[in-house]
Design a protein around this motif. Structure first.
Motif, PDB file in Angstrom:
ATOM      1  N   ALA A  60       0.803   1.545   7.024  1.00 14.56           N
ATOM      2  CA  ALA A  60      -0.132   0.723   6.253  1.00 14.56           C
ATOM      3  C   ALA A  60       0.254   0.732   4.782  1.00 14.56           C
ATOM      4  O   ALA A  60       0.174  -0.302   4.107  1.00 14.56           O
ATOM      5  CB  ALA A  60      -1.555   1.228   6.432  1.00 14.56           C
ATOM      6  N   GLY A  61       0.700   1.871   4.283  1.00 14.08           N
ATOM      7  CA  GLY A  61       1.140   1.952   2.884  1.00 14.08           C
ATOM      8  C   GLY A  61       2.320   1.037   2.608  1.00 14.08           C
ATOM      9  O   GLY A  61       2.362   0.334   1.593  1.00 14.08           O
ATOM     10  N   ARG A  62       3.293   1.047   3.521  1.00 12.39           N
ATOM     11  CA  ARG A  62       4.455   0.157   3.355  1.00 12.39           C
ATOM     12  C   ARG A  62       4.038  -1.311   3.441  1.00 12.39           C
ATOM     13  O   ARG A  62       4.511  -2.156   2.690  1.00 12.39           O
ATOM     14  CB  ARG A  62       5.508   0.474   4.405  1.00 12.39           C
ATOM     15  N   LEU A  63       3.172  -1.609   4.386  1.00 18.28           N
ATOM     16  CA  LEU A  63       2.706  -2.980   4.574  1.00 18.28           C
ATOM     17  C   LEU A  63       1.936  -3.478   3.350  1.00 18.28           C
ATOM     18  O   LEU A  63       2.178  -4.586   2.862  1.00 18.28           O
ATOM     19  CB  LEU A  63       1.824  -3.056   5.823  1.00 18.28           C
ATOM     20  N   LEU A  64       1.027  -2.668   2.854  1.00 19.27           N
ATOM     21  CA  LEU A  64       0.211  -3.079   1.712  1.00 19.27           C
ATOM     22  C   LEU A  64       0.990  -3.092   0.403  1.00 19.27           C
ATOM     23  O   LEU A  64       0.577  -3.741  -0.555  1.00 19.27           O
ATOM     24  CB  LEU A  64      -1.011  -2.164   1.587  1.00 19.27           C
ATOM     25  N   ALA A  65       2.119  -2.407   0.338  1.00 22.35           N
ATOM     26  CA  ALA A  65       2.936  -2.392  -0.872  1.00 22.35           C
ATOM     27  C   ALA A  65       3.771  -3.661  -1.018  1.00 22.35           C
ATOM     28  O   ALA A  65       4.296  -3.946  -2.096  1.00 22.35           O
ATOM     29  CB  ALA A  65       3.854  -1.164  -0.877  1.00 22.35           C
ATOM     30  N   SER A  66       3.904  -4.423   0.041  1.00 22.04           N
ATOM     31  CA  SER A  66       4.725  -5.633   0.010  1.00 22.04           C
ATOM     32  C   SER A  66       3.857  -6.862   0.294  1.00 22.04           C
ATOM     33  O   SER A  66       3.498  -7.110   1.449  1.00 22.04           O
ATOM     34  CB  SER A  66       5.833  -5.536   1.059  1.00 22.04           C
ATOM     35  N   PRO A  67       3.520  -7.653  -0.724  1.00 22.33           N
ATOM     36  CA  PRO A  67       2.695  -8.843  -0.491  1.00 22.33           C
ATOM     37  C   PRO A  67       3.300  -9.807   0.526  1.00 22.33           C
ATOM     38  O   PRO A  67       2.585 -10.371   1.354  1.00 22.33           O
ATOM     39  CB  PRO A  67       2.601  -9.491  -1.872  1.00 22.33           C
ATOM     40  N   THR A  68       4.605  -9.980   0.504  1.00 20.19           N
ATOM     41  CA  THR A  68       5.251 -10.893   1.437  1.00 20.19           C
ATOM     42  C   THR A  68       5.104 -10.398   2.871  1.00 20.19           C
ATOM     43  O   THR A  68       4.738 -11.168   3.773  1.00 20.19           O
ATOM     44  CB  THR A  68       6.749 -11.049   1.091  1.00 20.19           C
ATOM     45  N   LEU A  69       5.393  -9.129   3.085  1.00 18.30           N
ATOM     46  CA  LEU A  69       5.268  -8.543   4.416  1.00 18.30           C
ATOM     47  C   LEU A  69       3.807  -8.574   4.879  1.00 18.30           C
ATOM     48  O   LEU A  69       3.528  -8.895   6.038  1.00 18.30           O
ATOM     49  CB  LEU A  69       5.793  -7.107   4.411  1.00 18.30           C
ATOM     50  N   TYR A  70       2.880  -8.273   3.979  1.00 20.36           N
ATOM     51  CA  TYR A  70       1.453  -8.291   4.310  1.00 20.36           C
ATOM     52  C   TYR A  70       1.016  -9.679   4.761  1.00 20.36           C
ATOM     53  O   TYR A  70       0.371  -9.837   5.788  1.00 20.36           O
ATOM     54  CB  TYR A  70       0.626  -7.815   3.112  1.00 20.36           C
ATOM     55  N   ARG A  71       1.366 -10.704   3.988  1.00 24.52           N
ATOM     56  CA  ARG A  71       0.951 -12.070   4.321  1.00 24.52           C
ATOM     57  C   ARG A  71       1.556 -12.533   5.643  1.00 24.52           C
ATOM     58  O   ARG A  71       0.898 -13.197   6.444  1.00 24.52           O
ATOM     59  CB  ARG A  71       1.326 -13.018   3.190  1.00 24.52           C
ATOM     60  N   ALA A  72       2.812 -12.175   5.879  1.00 22.30           N
ATOM     61  CA  ALA A  72       3.452 -12.554   7.139  1.00 22.30           C
ATOM     62  C   ALA A  72       2.762 -11.865   8.322  1.00 22.30           C
ATOM     63  O   ALA A  72       2.526 -12.486   9.364  1.00 22.30           O
ATOM     64  CB  ALA A  72       4.930 -12.189   7.102  1.00 22.30           C
ATOM     65  N   THR A  73       2.416 -10.595   8.145  1.00 29.01           N
ATOM     66  CA  THR A  73       1.745  -9.850   9.212  1.00 29.01           C
ATOM     67  C   THR A  73       0.368 -10.433   9.500  1.00 29.01           C
ATOM     68  O   THR A  73      -0.001 -10.637  10.656  1.00 29.01           O
ATOM     69  CB  THR A  73       1.622  -8.361   8.834  1.00 29.01           C
ATOM     70  N   VAL A  74      -0.392 -10.703   8.446  1.00 31.05           N
ATOM     71  CA  VAL A  74      -1.740 -11.252   8.625  1.00 31.05           C
ATOM     72  C   VAL A  74      -1.672 -12.613   9.299  1.00 31.05           C
ATOM     73  O   VAL A  74      -2.462 -12.921  10.200  1.00 31.05           O
ATOM     74  CB  VAL A  74      -2.482 -11.336   7.269  1.00 31.05           C
ATOM     75  N   SER A  75      -0.721 -13.440   8.899  1.00 31.57           N
ATOM     76  CA  SER A  75      -0.580 -14.768   9.509  1.00 31.57           C
ATOM     77  C   SER A  75      -0.261 -14.679  10.994  1.00 31.57           C
ATOM     78  O   SER A  75      -0.764 -15.464  11.798  1.00 31.57           O
ATOM     79  CB  SER A  75       0.510 -15.562   8.802  1.00 31.57           C
ATOM     80  N   SER A  76       0.554 -13.726  11.360  1.00 31.70           N
ATOM     81  CA  SER A  76       0.953 -13.613  12.764  1.00 31.70           C
ATOM     82  C   SER A  76      -0.101 -12.909  13.617  1.00 31.70           C
ATOM     83  O   SER A  76      -0.141 -13.096  14.830  1.00 31.70           O
ATOM     84  CB  SER A  76       2.276 -12.863  12.882  1.00 31.70           C
ATOM     85  N   MET A  77      -0.975 -12.133  13.020  1.00 36.44           N
ATOM     86  CA  MET A  77      -1.952 -11.376  13.794  1.00 36.44           C
ATOM     87  C   MET A  77      -2.992 -12.268  14.472  1.00 36.44           C
ATOM     88  O   MET A  77      -3.472 -11.941  15.550  1.00 36.44           O
ATOM     89  CB  MET A  77      -2.664 -10.344  12.918  1.00 36.44           C
TER      90      MET A  77
END
Length: 186
Positions: free
Chosen positions: A121-138
């Motif tokens: 979660a720390g890695r995911l939340l540290a990267s806005p691009t990765l976070y947005r891609a993850t949220v979009s795919s979820m």
């Protein structure tokens, strides 16, 4: 000509009184205000706390009795502070919940799986691009995941709960579409 006997039960209160960061919880009058305002408690209910004391106040009282058994409770909080705001005796509940997290981590009582999830979660939340891609795919993943993956005997959280519908647009996508600079940029 009769005798009266008083039995005083401490139940760990003296030990808690000696805890510099946690003695404030002894002021609790069990009014339930923190439980009524807590978004996590309202969704999960009292039985999910597994102890006598539930809600935000339970997340700080229960670990004083058995840290290993109740080590997950302080992590089941948003730390939004609404419990502290409504407390009639002004207990700093959300600060104590955060301090319990620190104590639990220092004493290495955080389960391995939770440690790894928090790292991810720390890695995911540290990267806005990765976070947005993850949220979009979820959203799509939640609609397609079979129920047996989420609701099986190993997933205690899934018992007697239903996942809410995923929104069609993330906030970021909605903002880009409706409020961006005219070019679709946020």
């Amino acid at each position: 000509g009769t005798e009266m006997h008083f039995i005083l039960v401490d139940h760990g209160r003296s030990e808690r009184l000696a805890m510099e960061d946690f003695w404030y919880s002894l002021k609790c009058i069990r009014c339930g205000a923190c439980m009524n305002t807590c978004p996590v408690y309202r969704r999960s209910g009292g039985l999910s706390y597994g102890g006598t004391y539930s809600g935000p106040i339970g997340a700080i009282i229960n670990p004083t009795f058995d840290l290993k058994r109740y080590s997950a409770l302080p992590f089941a909080s948003t730390l939004n502070g609404s419990c502290t705001n409504v407390c009639p005796v002004k207990i700093n509940i959300h600060e104590q919940i955060y301090k319990w997290r620190t104590v639990i981590a220092e004493r290495h009582e955080v389960p391995f799986v939770k440690q790894e999830v928090l790292k991810m979660a720390g890695r995911l939340l540290a990267s806005p691009t990765l976070y947005r891609a993850t949220v979009s795919s979820m959203g799509g993943a939640l609609r397609r995941l079979p129920n047996f993956v989420l609701y099986n005997p190993l997933n205690i959280w899934g018992r007697q709960r239903e996942l809410p519908e995923a929104p069609k647009l993330t906030f970021h996508a909605w903002y880009k579409k409706n409020r961006g600079d005219g070019n679709g940029n946020a």
